[in-house]
Design a protein around this motif. Structure first.
Motif, PDB file in Angstrom:
ATOM      1  N   SER A  59       2.180   2.317  -6.205  1.00 12.93           N
ATOM      2  CA  SER A  59       1.533   1.015  -6.381  1.00 12.93           C
ATOM      3  C   SER A  59       0.013   1.115  -6.385  1.00 12.93           C
ATOM      4  O   SER A  59      -0.659   0.318  -7.040  1.00 12.93           O
ATOM      5  CB  SER A  59       1.982   0.047  -5.285  1.00 12.93           C
ATOM      6  OG  SER A  59       1.622   0.535  -4.002  1.00 12.93           O
ATOM      7  N   ASN A  60      -0.549   2.091  -5.665  1.00 16.88           N
ATOM      8  CA  ASN A  60      -2.005   2.192  -5.633  1.00 16.88           C
ATOM      9  C   ASN A  60      -2.586   2.662  -6.953  1.00 16.88           C
ATOM     10  O   ASN A  60      -3.767   2.475  -7.210  1.00 16.88           O
ATOM     11  CB  ASN A  60      -2.451   3.115  -4.490  1.00 16.88           C
ATOM     12  CG  ASN A  60      -2.356   2.418  -3.139  1.00 16.88           C
ATOM     13  OD1 ASN A  60      -1.854   1.301  -3.051  1.00 16.88           O
ATOM     14  ND2 ASN A  60      -2.826   3.064  -2.095  1.00 16.88           N
ATOM     15  N   THR A  73      -1.674  -0.918  -9.355  1.00 18.43           N
ATOM     16  CA  THR A  73      -2.482  -2.130  -9.159  1.00 18.43           C
ATOM     17  C   THR A  73      -3.816  -2.049  -9.884  1.00 18.43           C
ATOM     18  O   THR A  73      -4.280  -3.042 -10.461  1.00 18.43           O
ATOM     19  CB  THR A  73      -2.731  -2.369  -7.657  1.00 18.43           C
ATOM     20  OG1 THR A  73      -3.221  -1.166  -7.052  1.00 18.43           O
ATOM     21  CG2 THR A  73      -1.468  -2.805  -6.952  1.00 18.43           C
ATOM     22  N   ILE A 127       6.039  -0.905  -3.777  1.00 16.00           N
ATOM     23  CA  ILE A 127       5.223   0.295  -3.559  1.00 16.00           C
ATOM     24  C   ILE A 127       5.348   1.272  -4.722  1.00 16.00           C
ATOM     25  O   ILE A 127       4.700   2.320  -4.721  1.00 16.00           O
ATOM     26  CB  ILE A 127       5.579   1.003  -2.244  1.00 16.00           C
ATOM     27  CG1 ILE A 127       7.053   1.405  -2.221  1.00 16.00           C
ATOM     28  CG2 ILE A 127       5.236   0.129  -1.048  1.00 16.00           C
ATOM     29  CD1 ILE A 127       7.396   2.365  -1.098  1.00 16.00           C
ATOM     30  N   GLU A 131       7.587  -5.394  -0.134  1.00 14.28           N
ATOM     31  CA  GLU A 131       6.414  -5.165  -0.976  1.00 14.28           C
ATOM     32  C   GLU A 131       6.729  -4.094  -2.010  1.00 14.28           C
ATOM     33  O   GLU A 131       7.455  -3.137  -1.739  1.00 14.28           O
ATOM     34  CB  GLU A 131       5.229  -4.705  -0.132  1.00 14.28           C
ATOM     35  CG  GLU A 131       4.792  -5.708   0.923  1.00 14.28           C
ATOM     36  CD  GLU A 131       3.818  -5.102   1.901  1.00 14.28           C
ATOM     37  OE1 GLU A 131       2.945  -5.849   2.399  1.00 14.28           O
ATOM     38  OE2 GLU A 131       3.918  -3.887   2.195  1.00 14.28           O
ATOM     39  N   ASP A 172       0.845  -1.189   0.000  1.00 17.52           N
ATOM     40  CA  ASP A 172       0.000   0.000   0.000  1.00 17.52           C
ATOM     41  C   ASP A 172       0.887   1.248   0.000  1.00 17.52           C
ATOM     42  O   ASP A 172       1.467   1.614   1.020  1.00 17.52           O
ATOM     43  CB  ASP A 172      -0.905  -0.013   1.228  1.00 17.52           C
ATOM     44  CG  ASP A 172      -1.888   1.143   1.256  1.00 17.52           C
ATOM     45  OD1 ASP A 172      -1.832   1.998   0.346  1.00 17.52           O
ATOM     46  OD2 ASP A 172      -2.723   1.197   2.182  1.00 17.52           O
ATOM     47  N   SER A 173       0.965   1.911  -1.153  1.00 15.03           N
ATOM     48  CA  SER A 173       1.831   3.094  -1.246  1.00 15.03           C
ATOM     49  C   SER A 173       1.299   4.259  -0.432  1.00 15.03           C
ATOM     50  O   SER A 173       2.048   5.188  -0.101  1.00 15.03           O
ATOM     51  CB  SER A 173       1.990   3.520  -2.711  1.00 15.03           C
ATOM     52  OG  SER A 173       0.737   3.761  -3.319  1.00 15.03           O
ATOM     53  N   ASN A 174       0.016   4.225  -0.101  1.00 15.99           N
ATOM     54  CA  ASN A 174      -0.566   5.339   0.657  1.00 15.99           C
ATOM     55  C   ASN A 174      -0.044   5.414   2.090  1.00 15.99           C
ATOM     56  O   ASN A 174      -0.140   6.460   2.731  1.00 15.99           O
ATOM     57  CB  ASN A 174      -2.094   5.237   0.680  1.00 15.99           C
ATOM     58  CG  ASN A 174      -2.701   5.663  -0.645  1.00 15.99           C
ATOM     59  OD1 ASN A 174      -2.037   6.265  -1.484  1.00 15.99           O
ATOM     60  ND2 ASN A 174      -3.964   5.339  -0.849  1.00 15.99           N
TER      61      ASN A 174
END
Length: 487
Positions: free
Chosen positions: A258-259, A262, A236, A234, A170-172
């Protein structure tokens, strides 16, 4: 005496309790500091993640230059054997086509061989091959789909065994200052690992859907398409671009978050293309002058400058509306709205809150598909009258005659007032008004003659407005301009 001892005892207990709490806080801070500190080594992480990172080689047939005939060598000359490319047996000419190769990086996201990379790595390629980690087999790759807007491509390779792969994070939740690891094939030198920190988030370079993570981890040509990992292993980000005066890394690398990736990958995997939501409005940012002109209490939202045929028009959204909320999310600016709409599902019914005439309204919009709208663009139109020129707020205005229409390349059904000249020391010039602009509305009311403009500005002044909102077209593209009425 007893009372004194009791007080002393209470003080001692309080002191002990305070000391314990202080010690606990110190220990907690120490643990937190240790958790945030640099790892002793990235070796274990690099060893675990590297097998899922691949080198990508592309081959493309490109047109060669027409050239003069190659020099001839005497038949049977040793030169023919030593320099066959230069002295062919028949001399001949330079080939009209040649093969060009390019190198990049990518990473495997599933055991059955889906690979993510950059669109620019494989764009226009006739052949794509994927090389597995450290001398692994070279596999032919099939292109599943691409998205030029986020520079993402999805490939598929077939192998005789399950392939090592990595997952997205989760890049956020990534924070400025977090450690990151970039793995790829810089400058075609083979697999390489570089470490750094996140320097900034939510960077925009040029694209509509940009959401880049900026990092000082070394990223060079050839790293494109490779993964940016967090310390949990992961992905990101997808390493995409650098800013550099030399062409090499100077610590300004950018990875698409990544968000964003994806969602694109999921759509490419399912449909072979992207399917983004489309609201059907042209918008611009709200500044202080615009906020004052429409009556907003603060600078926020996205101002609708045009509503062509589409979902928004069917729902009743109008030019001059300020979109404050989309599908339950506050709209801060145009970039946020564009990303929220693009991430929404095609065909979804969403609630849009707009500011209009001093209050808010909630409208229900069924989203269309952006890709369809881009294939079939709708050009708005507006239509004609005649009247004498006038000078208003540093602008010389004229009605639309046939001659003016021809000069401005306007259709016969277009309405408005043409701007002939703009005084360079006027507020209008400072706000971007230029000769050839077309004023179509003031205060969300159509104008068809210079006197309409003059009357609208006078009415706004009389109403106590500090600024007035004008809808202006330039080369068919509408935008709002807020002119100050206060000298």
């Amino acid at each position: 005496m007893t009372a004194t001892r009791a007080v002393s005892s209470q003080k001692a207990m309080a002191y002990a309790t305070g000391a314990f709490v202080t010690l606990a806080l110190i220990l907690l801070q120490a643990v937190s500091a240790a958790a945030r500190g640099a790892p002793d080594s990235f070796a274990d992480l690099a060893e675990r993640l590297s097998p899922a990172v691949v080198n990508i080689t592309t081959s493309t047939v490109v047109a060669g230059r027409d050239a003069a005939p190659l020099p001839r060598a005497p038949r049977g000359s040793p030169l023919e054997e030593l320099f066959p490319d230069l002295f062919g047996p028949q001399g001949g000419t330079n080939p009209r086509q040649r093969r060009a190769s390019a190198l990049g990086s990518g990473f495997i996201i599933s055991a059955d061989g889906f690979v993510v990379t950059n669109n620019h790595v494989i764009d226009g390629a006739d052949e794509i091959q994927v090389e597995l980690f450290e001398g692994g087999p070279l596999l032919d790759a099939k292109l599943i789909g691409t998205d030029a807007k986020t520079d993402i491509a999805l490939l598929k390779v077939e192998a005789d065994r399950p392939l090592p792969f990595v997952g997205f994070g989760d890049s956020n939740v990534a924070r400025v200052g977090d450690w990151v690891l970039a793995i790829g094939n810089p400058l075609g030198q083979g697999f390489s690992v570089s470490a750094g920190i996140i320097s900034a988030r939510e960077r925009s370079l040029r694209g509509t859907y940009d959401d880049y993570i900026q990092t000082d981890a070394a990223i060079n040509k050839g790293n494109s398409g490779g993964p940016l990992f967090n310390m949990d292993g992961e992905v990101i980000g997808v390493n995409t671009a650098i800013i550099s005066p030399t062409g090499g890394s100077i610590g300004l690398g950018f990875s698409m978050s990544s968000n964003v990736v994806t969602k694109v990958v999921d759509q490419l995997k399912e449909f072979g293309e992207t399917r983004r939501g489309w609201l059907g409005v042209q918008i611009q940012d709200v500044d202080e002058d615009i906020a004052n002109a429409v009556g907003l209490d603060s600078v926020k939202g996205a101002l609708v400058s045009n509503v062509p045929d589409g979902p928004a028009k069917e729902a009743g959204i109008l030019a001059g509306d300020v979109i404050l909320n989309f599908d339950g999310r506050e709209v801060k600016d145009t970039r946020g709205l564009v990303r929220a709409v693009g991430n929404a599902a095609v065909g979804k019914a969403v609630r849009v809150v707009v500011f209009r005439d001093g209050g808010t309204q909630t409208l229900k919009v069924v989203l269309g598909r952006r890709e369809d709208a881009e294939r079939n663009p709708v050009v708005p139109a507006v239509a004609n009258t005649d009247e004498a020129d006038k000078s208003v707020m540093g602008m010389r205005l004229t009605a639309l005659t046939d001659e003016v229409r021809a000069q401005l390349n306007l259709e016969a059904n277009v309405k408005g007032v043409a701007v002939l000249t703009v005084d360079e020391v006027s507020d209008a010039f400072e706000k971007g008004m230029r000769s050839g602009d077309l004023i179509t509305e003031i205060g969300q009311k159509p104008v068809t003659a210079p006197k309409d403009v003059e009357d609208a500005l006078k009415a706004a002044k009389d109403a106590g407005r500090k600024s007035v909102l004008m809808l202006v077209q330039r080369e068919g593209a509408p935008r709002f301009v807020a002119l100050s009425l206060v000298k």
